[in-house]
Enzyme design. Structure first.
Site, PDB file in Angstrom:
ATOM      1  N   LYS A  70       0.845  -1.331  -0.098  1.00 37.22           N
ATOM      2  CA  LYS A  70      -0.169  -0.118  -0.019  1.00 37.22           C
ATOM      3  C   LYS A  70       0.852   1.290  -0.089  1.00 37.22           C
ATOM      4  O   LYS A  70       0.979   2.024   0.974  1.00 37.22           O
ATOM      5  CB  LYS A  70      -0.866   0.148   1.309  1.00 37.22           C
ATOM      6  CG  LYS A  70      -2.373  -0.566   0.957  1.00 37.22           C
ATOM      7  CD  LYS A  70      -2.955  -0.634   2.162  1.00 37.22           C
ATOM      8  CE  LYS A  70      -3.837   0.581   2.317  1.00 37.22           C
ATOM      9  NZ  LYS A  70      -4.916   0.922   1.465  1.00 37.22           N
TER      10      LYS A  70
HETATM   11  N1  PMP Z   1      -7.467  -2.443  -2.886  1.00 29.56           N
HETATM   12  C1  PMP Z   1      -6.864  -1.388  -2.559  1.00 29.56           C
HETATM   13  C2  PMP Z   1      -6.119  -0.592  -3.702  1.00 29.56           C
HETATM   14  C3  PMP Z   1      -7.157  -0.894  -1.491  1.00 29.56           C
HETATM   15  O1  PMP Z   1      -6.575   0.583  -1.185  1.00 29.56           O
HETATM   16  C4  PMP Z   1      -7.442  -1.529  -0.326  1.00 29.56           C
HETATM   17  C5  PMP Z   1      -7.677  -1.066   0.892  1.00 29.56           C
HETATM   18  N2  PMP Z   1      -8.580   0.343   1.189  1.00 29.56           N
HETATM   19  C6  PMP Z   1      -8.179  -2.794  -0.702  1.00 29.56           C
HETATM   20  C7  PMP Z   1      -8.161  -3.244  -1.981  1.00 29.56           C
HETATM   21  C8  PMP Z   1      -8.658  -3.550   0.422  1.00 29.56           C
HETATM   22  O2  PMP Z   1      -7.935  -4.013   1.381  1.00 29.56           O
HETATM   23  P1  PMP Z   1      -8.387  -4.252   2.833  1.00 29.56           P
HETATM   24  O3  PMP Z   1      -9.540  -5.202   2.766  1.00 29.56           O
HETATM   25  O4  PMP Z   1      -7.064  -4.922   3.396  1.00 29.56           O
HETATM   26  O5  PMP Z   1      -8.554  -2.962   3.631  1.00 29.56           O
END
Ligand code: PMP
Length: 312
Positions: A159
């Site tokens: 991220k």
């Molecule tokens: N894809 C992206 C690009 C994200 O930024 C996120 C998080 N907001 C997700 C998927 C979902 O990830 P998570 O379930 O771990 O929050």
């Protein structure tokens, strides 16, 4: 009741939020060399407690994102969780849901694009937070003209702050064109994910989601949903490449992520998904998901970290 944060963890201690400031010369601000997380904590009325959802999984992924950026941080996921517990105790949030934003970043100041020979640091704040996407039971989505960053450009499994310029382009073009969210394709033209959430669809009783090789973030909600679909709904899950046009003929589709939670997609580029209404699989999953994150499914309570009653 809703207010901004009062405190942040910054430069090794909890300080008033006004004192948590970086310089205009900070490397991460100049070059996008940071990585972040997004964690939710849910208030449970009956237990009168706040439950953080899967915090150790989030902190583990954050440290992995840091590793991709050549950061060697002196924190473990457990140490990060202890800091978060201290922060939330200090904020003393009650009767509301909270979003937590931890960040690791290149904290050295000065000019020079690189990852090596730079200091790094960890910071974190929290704030009350509600829905991220309106129309949770029937969102309207468009395929973005932008493409998802490839693993060999900026790895989507991290991220990484700089990569979110890609997400911002996708989101803003979708919203300014009158949609709730954009769906983005990978370099091969297969569905990757939404701007900040993972994608699923249902066809003939099979729940299908793009594989990690489609340049998705390895979502913790995605992992949670796969488990719920298999163990609670008893439906098969396939992780495979998805063609763009499959969505038009899917029975149901949805987004999931910490921020969006679990949002039904009922229209894509002016075509109804299924009959254009919230479908049975997404309805059941939403129910299960919200019970789960609020700490109402004892079977999964290992994923809910209580904030209060944990004072040391
Ligand atoms: N894809 C992206 C690009 C994200 O930024 C996120 C998080 N907001 C997700 C998927 C979902 O990830 P998570 O379930 O771990 O929050």
């Amino acid at each position: 009741m809703t207010q901004g944060p009062t405190y942040a963890y910054f430069q090794g201690k909890i300080v008033p939020i006004e004192d948590a400031k970086i310089s205009v010369m900070t490397h991460a601000f100049n070059y996008g060399t940071g990585a972040f997380g997004g964690i939710r904590a849910y208030w449970n009325d009956e237990a009168e407690n706040l439950y953080i959802f899967r915090p150790l999984d989030h902190f583990k992924r954050l440290l992995q994102s840091g590793k991709l950026l050549l950061m060697d941080l002196p924190y473990t996921p457990e140490a990060m969780l202890n800091i978060l517990l201290e922060l939330l105790h200090k904020e003393n949030y009650r009767n509301q849901d909270i979003y937590v934003r931890p960040l690791v970043y290149k904290s050295s100041m000065g000019i020079g694009v690189r990852l090596h020979d730079l200091a790094c640091d960890f910071t974190m704040f929290s704030q009350p937070f509600g829905s991220y996407i309106p129309n949770e039971e029937g969102s309207r989505v468009t395929f973005s003209a932008w493409r998802r960053l490839d693993d060999n450009m900026i790895p989507a499994r991290g991220k990484i702050t700089g990569a979110y310029a890609n997400s911002a382009l996708i989101k803003t073009d979708a919203v300014l064109s009158g949609f709730d969210e954009g769906l983005v394709l990978d370099q091969q033209g297969h569905i990757s994910e939404g701007s900040a959430e993972n994608f699923f669809m249902v066809r003939d009783g099979v729940v299908i989601t793009p594989p990690t090789s489609s340049n998705i973030l390895e979502g913790i909600t995605r992992r949670t949903v796969i488990k719920l679909v298999q163990d609670e709904l008893g439906l098969p899950v396939q992780e495979r490449e998805i063609d763009r046009t499959e969505v038009f003929i899917a029975d149901e589709a949805f987004f999931c992520g910490t921020g969006v939670q679990l949002v039904a997609i009922t229209e894509v580029d002016h075509r109804k998904v299924g009959d254009g209404k919230l479908g049975p699989v997404v309805r059941q999953l939403r129910q299960l998901y919200f019970d789960l994150v609020r700490g109402r499914l004892p079977k999964y309570c290992a994923w809910n970290t209580p904030v209060y009653g944990t004072e040391k």
